[in-house]
Structure formats: C-alpha cells, structure tokens
Design an enzyme around this catalytic site. Structure first.
Site, PDB file in Angstrom:
ATOM      1  N   ARG A 237       0.851  -1.187   0.000  1.00 40.92           N
ATOM      2  CA  ARG A 237       0.000   0.000   0.000  1.00 40.92           C
ATOM      3  C   ARG A 237       0.887   1.237   0.000  1.00 40.92           C
ATOM      4  NH1 ARG A 237      -3.373  -2.827  -1.629  1.00 40.92           N
ATOM      5  NH2 ARG A 237      -5.480  -3.191  -0.879  1.00 40.92           N
ATOM      6  N   GLU A 266      -3.831   7.395  -5.431  1.00 45.04           N
ATOM      7  CA  GLU A 266      -4.078   6.625  -6.660  1.00 45.04           C
ATOM      8  C   GLU A 266      -5.399   7.053  -7.265  1.00 45.04           C
ATOM      9  OE1 GLU A 266      -3.700   2.421  -5.869  1.00 45.04           O
ATOM     10  OE2 GLU A 266      -1.754   2.673  -4.942  1.00 45.04           O
ATOM     11  N   HIS A 285      -1.028   0.092 -10.067  1.00 43.42           N
ATOM     12  CA  HIS A 285      -1.597  -0.879  -9.119  1.00 43.42           C
ATOM     13  C   HIS A 285      -2.104  -2.130  -9.855  1.00 43.42           C
ATOM     14  CE1 HIS A 285      -3.562  -1.215  -4.886  1.00 43.42           C
ATOM     15  NE2 HIS A 285      -3.276  -2.417  -5.362  1.00 43.42           N
TER      16      HIS A 285
HETATM   17  C1  DGY Z   1      -5.626  -6.175  -3.063  1.00 40.34           C
HETATM   18  O1  DGY Z   1      -6.302  -7.166  -3.328  1.00 40.34           O
HETATM   19  O2  DGY Z   1      -5.681  -5.618  -1.968  1.00 40.34           O
HETATM   20  C2  DGY Z   1      -4.749  -5.656  -4.126  1.00 40.34           C
HETATM   21  O3  DGY Z   1      -4.092  -4.505  -3.762  1.00 40.34           O
HETATM   22  C3  DGY Z   1      -5.527  -5.461  -5.388  1.00 40.34           C
HETATM   23  O4  DGY Z   1      -4.637  -5.656  -6.441  1.00 40.34           O
END
Ligand code: DGY
Length: 324
Positions: A237, A266, A285
């Site tokens: 993250r 983002e 992402h």
């Molecule tokens: C998640 O599943 O949390 C991922 O970041 C999505 O790609």
C-alpha cells in the site's frame, strides 16, 4: 423474497448471475453520497455489500442499518472502518489466497524491470535512440545472487521468496512480527530487524497492509540507511511509504532506483515528481490484475458474500467475532 444486496463493481456475467440466484441485486457505480441518496431505499434495506476500491465508513454504514455482511474483491481492506463494522456486527470478507502468486509475479517483475531498466531502455528503443551497439549508459545491475529483503512475510512474501530463492539464487532476509518457519526451512530466509534489512539488502521489497502501525513506516531515516545501490520496491500500500522522502532519496542518489505498484494517492497524479525520474518504474496498481486472477477474486468475493450471509465465516473473514 430474496435478500437485497448492493453491488458496486462490475462482475462478469456468470458471477452476476450467481449473485442474482441468491439475492435481489442493486448495481451502482460507486458509493458516493450522491449514489447512496439516489438509491436510498436499496441501501437502507440491503443486507449485503460487494465491490472494491471504495471507502466503507461510518457515514455509509449509517445509511445501511440492515447490513450484515460486506465482501471486498481484494485482499487489502484498508478502505473499511473495521471498528465501525464490528460495533454494528457487520462481517467483512476478503480474498486472501487467490491472488498470492499473481502479486508475487508482479513483485518479481518490478525487481527485474528496475534493476535491468527494462521500461526506460525500451522507451529509448521506441524513441529511435538505439543507433549503435549499446554502452554502459544503457547497462543495469544484476538480480541473481543479490540479497533480497522482504518486509512483511505473509503469503505473498513467501511466494516472492520462493521465486527469488529457486529462480535467482538470492539470499533472503525478512522482517515480520514472528519468525516464519516455512520461509526459513524452504528458502533459507533469515529473520532480522528492519534496520538490518535496510542496511544489507540489495532489494528492499515492501509487502505490508496499511494500518496505523505501518503508515509512513519507511521515510527519510529509513532511506538514509539503505545502500546507495539499493532498489526499493513497494507493492503493498502506498501510504506505508513517505512518498516525498522517497522522491528525495531518488533525486539525491541515496538509493539507486524504485519499482512501485502503489502510491500515496491513486491514480498517481500526472504532476508527481516520480514520473520525471528515469530510475522509477511506476505501475498502475496491477498487483493482481490478470484476467484469470481478477475473475477468481470476483468469484471468491461472490461466494464469500453468500457464505457470510448464511453464517459461514470459517474462511476469508476478517472479523468472525462480528458474527451475531
Ligand atoms: C488487493 O487485493 O488488496 C490488491 O491490492 C488489489 O490488487
């Protein structure tokens, strides 16, 4: 009459059908206050909520007094106010296993593309700059045999360690709250504190969820401890990293490069200084974003909602204690 649920993400037809076999489904585009107001009755009566990438907070929960289960098409659940869900006895389901291998592939892609400057030199070829045999200004650095530091040894960390150990003969350091026996036995990984990873690793890979404890875990002081030749990778993250400190570290040559799939904001604003740096690989992402895995995540989330509303919370439930 079937129970009502709100769906806030498009699903493949077969999965939408599966959901409709069990529930009366109201499909909305997002969870903004305007959308909630427009579909006030559906939100008020819904017992379930399914989607991803939208905030589920107290303001929304107040509009959903009958909600009993939420199901996110993601492993991360930092968009959810878990405390507020617990208070209201609302279950939260997520998709922790189906995306592991795909996200580990993305991490390895970031390691390789940052070290070998894949994106940068491919752009130079497209720009017509490959006019003679290349010299050192096009060279990258080796990946095989280098030390990989993994911060966060969960499922994805383990899958990355497997690739690095067997595929690239990399010694592995890792930091996690607890020692990880499997990582140590299968991949010879060494448990150590964060500072040791920062000081010794050639690649520092972050795969952490966003929590109060991990917010800005990596900042100026941490970049200063890394080798000048280190490559920093983040696919967990964005806010786990102080992005301004990262930009400074890259600009000042405190680290060699960065491979990033996640950002503090983002989509990454086009004005971000990160986009001006040739030693940054910035991805939108894409961690789990393959056709196969995104389908499997959506399928898992649909089954999770069906299970949760039937009182089955033995797997994929973040807060089984919220079961009434
Ligand atoms: C998640 O599943 O949390 C991922 O970041 C999505 O790609």
């Amino acid at each position: 009459m079937k129970p009502s649920v709100i769906l806030y993400k498009a699903l493949p037809d077969s999965l939408q059908q599966r959901l409709e076999d069990h529930f009366t489904v109201t499909r909305v585009n997002n969870l903004s206050p305007e959308t909630v107001q427009q579909h006030a009755d559906a939100f008020a009566s819904a017992v379930g909520l399914l989607g991803s990438s939208e905030k589920v907070d107290t303001a929304l929960l107040e509009k959903m007094p009958n909600l009993r289960a939420t199901s996110t098409i993601s492993v991360g659940y930092d968009n959810f106010d878990v405390e507020a869900l617990n208070e209201r006895k609302v279950l939260l389901m997520h998709t922790p296993t189906v995306l592991t291998e795909t996200v580990a592939d993305t991490l390895m892609a970031l390691v390789l593309s940052s070290a070998r400057r894949v994106v940068e030199v491919a752009e130079r070829v497209k720009a017509g700059e490959w006019t003679k045999s290349i010299g050192p200004d096009w060279f990258g650095i080796d990946v095989h045999g280098k030390t990989l530091g993994i911060v966060g040894m969960g499922r994805i960390g383990l899958a990355l360690a497997q690739r690095a150990h067997f595929g690239f003969n990399m010694p592995i350091l890792y930091n996690a709250r607890r020692q990880h026996k499997e990582a140590e036995e299968r991949f010879n990984a060494r448990h150590c504190d964060l500072d040791t990873i920062l000081q010794e690793a050639d690649f520092v890979c972050l795969i952490l969820p966003l929590t109060d404890e991990t917010h800005h875990l990596i900042g100026k002081a941490q970049f200063e401890k890394m080798k000048k030749s280190a490559i920093f990778i983040n696919a967990g993250r964005g806010p786990v990293v102080d992005e301004n400190a990262l930009i400074e570290a890259l600009q000042n040559g405190e680290i060699y490069a960065a491979g990033l799939d996640v950002f503090e904001q983002e989509p990454l604003p086009a004005s971000s200084a990160l986009l001006t740096l040739p030693n940054v690989v910035a991805l939108p992402h894409i961690g789990s974003a393959t056709h196969e895995t995104r389908y499997n995540m959506a399928a898992c989330a649909v089954e999770n909602l069906i299970d949760a509303l039937a009182g089955k919370v033995d797997k994929n439930c973040v807060n089984p204690q919220a079961k009434p």
